[in-house]
Design a protein around this motif. Structure first.
Motif, mmCIF file in Angstrom:
data_model
loop_
_atom_site.group_PDB
_atom_site.id
_atom_site.type_symbol
_atom_site.label_atom_id
_atom_site.label_comp_id
_atom_site.label_asym_id
_atom_site.label_seq_id
_atom_site.Cartn_x
_atom_site.Cartn_y
_atom_site.Cartn_z
ATOM 1 N N MET A 1 55.465 49.664 44.721
ATOM 2 C CA MET A 1 54.184 48.675 45.147
ATOM 3 C C MET A 1 53.124 49.189 45.203
ATOM 4 O O MET A 1 53.561 49.515 46.782
ATOM 5 N N ASN A 2 51.950 48.824 44.737
ATOM 6 C CA ASN A 2 50.846 49.682 46.570
ATOM 7 C C ASN A 2 49.434 48.916 45.467
ATOM 8 O O ASN A 2 49.951 47.754 44.503
ATOM 9 N N LEU A 3 48.982 48.374 46.520
ATOM 10 C CA LEU A 3 47.793 47.185 46.836
ATOM 11 C C LEU A 3 46.700 48.166 44.905
ATOM 12 O O LEU A 3 46.513 46.338 44.280
ATOM 13 N N GLN A 4 46.207 48.694 44.287
ATOM 14 C CA GLN A 4 46.331 48.749 43.178
ATOM 15 C C GLN A 4 47.474 48.116 41.943
ATOM 16 O O GLN A 4 46.310 47.488 40.781
ATOM 17 N N GLN A 5 48.619 48.249 42.129
ATOM 18 C CA GLN A 5 49.237 47.446 41.302
ATOM 19 C C GLN A 5 48.859 46.336 41.552
ATOM 20 O O GLN A 5 48.801 45.630 40.393
ATOM 21 N N LEU A 6 48.457 45.501 42.426
ATOM 22 C CA LEU A 6 48.254 44.147 42.486
ATOM 23 C C LEU A 6 46.839 44.114 42.216
ATOM 24 O O LEU A 6 47.186 42.368 41.714
ATOM 25 N N GLU A 7 45.833 44.212 42.652
ATOM 26 C CA GLU A 7 44.446 44.213 41.452
ATOM 27 C C GLU A 7 44.627 44.424 40.183
ATOM 28 O O GLU A 7 43.755 43.164 39.306
ATOM 29 N N TYR A 8 45.391 45.335 39.668
ATOM 30 C CA TYR A 8 45.539 44.822 38.752
ATOM 31 C C TYR A 8 46.577 43.936 37.270
ATOM 32 O O TYR A 8 45.650 43.193 36.632
ATOM 33 N N PHE A 9 47.495 43.493 38.316
ATOM 34 C CA PHE A 9 48.315 42.459 37.588
ATOM 35 C C PHE A 9 47.185 40.978 38.569
ATOM 36 O O PHE A 9 47.364 40.702 37.274
ATOM 37 N N LYS A 10 46.022 41.258 38.972
ATOM 38 C CA LYS A 10 45.207 39.539 39.115
ATOM 39 C C LYS A 10 44.468 39.942 38.167
ATOM 40 O O LYS A 10 43.463 38.850 37.399
ATOM 41 N N VAL A 11 43.901 40.747 37.852
ATOM 42 C CA VAL A 11 41.980 41.094 36.475
ATOM 43 C C VAL A 11 43.106 40.750 35.268
ATOM 44 O O VAL A 11 42.348 39.822 34.717
ATOM 45 N N ILE A 12 44.464 41.199 35.154
ATOM 46 C CA ILE A 12 45.272 40.988 33.515
ATOM 47 C C ILE A 12 45.598 39.824 33.594
ATOM 48 O O ILE A 12 45.083 39.078 32.594
ATOM 49 N N ALA A 13 46.106 38.508 34.609
ATOM 50 C CA ALA A 13 46.404 37.486 34.572
ATOM 51 C C ALA A 13 44.966 36.537 35.007
ATOM 52 O O ALA A 13 44.889 35.620 33.775
ATOM 53 N N GLU A 14 44.156 37.066 35.240
ATOM 54 C CA GLU A 14 42.999 36.421 35.394
ATOM 55 C C GLU A 14 41.848 36.327 33.644
ATOM 56 O O GLU A 14 41.603 35.306 33.232
ATOM 57 N N THR A 15 42.308 37.654 32.834
ATOM 58 C CA THR A 15 42.195 38.235 31.885
ATOM 59 C C THR A 15 42.825 37.732 30.285
ATOM 60 O O THR A 15 42.431 37.205 29.459
ATOM 61 N N GLU A 16 43.606 37.666 30.522
ATOM 62 C CA GLU A 16 44.991 37.384 30.121
ATOM 63 C C GLU A 16 44.802 38.572 28.279
ATOM 64 O O GLU A 16 45.241 38.369 27.779
ATOM 65 N N ASN A 17 44.168 39.274 29.148
ATOM 66 C CA ASN A 17 44.049 40.797 28.220
ATOM 67 C C ASN A 17 43.561 41.971 28.526
ATOM 68 O O ASN A 17 43.256 42.451 29.200
ATOM 69 N N PHE A 18 44.652 42.494 28.158
ATOM 70 C CA PHE A 18 44.860 43.781 28.492
ATOM 71 C C PHE A 18 43.692 44.960 28.693
ATOM 72 O O PHE A 18 43.238 45.725 29.414
#
Length: 297
Positions: A1-18
């Motif tokens: 797990m790294n910071l980039q993955q957390l950033e990606y996860f957060k943005v996907i959760a916000e947009t709900e669209n890959f």
């Protein structure tokens, strides 16, 4: 797990669209999907579930999002704090010295350096030698300065560089019978009363008995932070004579400086700092300035 993955996860959760998230993150959708898949594998739970063309957080994802956002927030605060510290310290130098060095040596060095580098900020205090060494090891100061008539402090983590040697001289009040002498032998001082120059029991500079070859009469042995000024003040008042390091701050309007015939081991001023420690450009500039401008002969 790294910071980039957390950033990606957060943005996907916000947009709900890959697709939308990939555009915002400036990364390809396959790379984004692969990163989230690895994160889910590591956590051993699904974070998203498909809802048509969009995705929704699973119950695991909702719980993990709370912690991911908190982690990203704290990391962001940490980065900001470090940036602010680095910005504040760009032109900041933290130094410490023994009291005598601070009273007459550091004042001139700092003043001259500031004339050439006016944006520099100095944090300066006075301590014992061992306190300086401790603060260097604890990274509370960048550079330490101390004086010793024996050897440099031996500490494998600290670099000690001799930067200046000073001769000892005799000082007497202007109305003293010896005031007009240019040079004197220590044997001529047997009947004189001395004001001892020693900064503390830890940092004792000079053994009068060893130096003179006899036990002199010590009338006063002042101690304290401003030992140099105290000794010179007492001598000028006629309380005794003293053997001190030759300093440009000695008030020759009130005192006479007399060279000593016998050789006395010079007092050495050392500059000390941590070995293999990253230093800012301004600290390196100050260290180089001292080595270049101080006459240590």
């Amino acid at each position: 797990m790294n910071l980039q993955q957390l950033e990606y996860f957060k943005v996907i959760a916000e947009t709900e669209n890959f697709t939308t998230a990939s555009k915002l993150l400036l990364v390809t959708q396959p790379a984004l999907s692969k990163s989230i898949s690895k994160l889910e594998e590591e956590l051993n739970v699904p974070l998203f579930e498909k809802r048509g063309r969009n995705v929704k957080l699973t119950r695991y994802g909702k719980i993990f999002l709370v912690h991911a956002e908190r982690a990203l927030l704290e990391i962001g605060k940490g980065i900001k704090e470090l940036d602010e510290m680095a910005s504040e310290n760009i032109d900041k130098i933290s130094i410490s010295s023994t009291s005598r060095v601070g009273a007459y040596f550091m004042n001139f060095i700092i003043s001259d350096f500031l004339n050439e580098n006016p944006n520099t900020k100095f944090q300066f205090n006075q301590q014992s030698i061992m306190e300086i060494i401790d603060d260097l090891n604890n990274r509370k100061i960048d550079i330490g300065f101390y004086d010793n008539h024996t050897e440099a402090i031996l500490d494998s983590s600290i670099e000690c560089i001799p930067i200046k040697k000073e001769e000892y001289i005799l000082i007497v009040p202007k109305n003293h019978v010896l005031a007009d002498r240019k040079i004197i032998s220590l044997k001529e001082l047997e009947n004189e009363s001395f004001i001892a120059f020693c900064e503390s029991s830890k940092d004792k500079i000079l053994s009068y008995k060893d130096m003179l070859g006899y036990t002199p009469k010590i009338s006063i042995e002042p101690k304290g932070a401003n030992i140099g000024s105290a000794v010179e003040g007492l001598v000028s008042a006629g309380a005794g004579i003293s053997i001190v390091p030759n300093s440009p701050t000695i008030n020759t309007n009130l005192l006479s400086k007399i060279s000593i015939k016998e050789p006395i081991k010079e007092r050495v001023i050392y500059m000390s700092f941590l070995k293999s420690e990253y230093v800012s450009p301004i600290i390196k500039l100050f260290r180089d300035y001292i080595l270049k401008h101080i006459d240590n002969n």
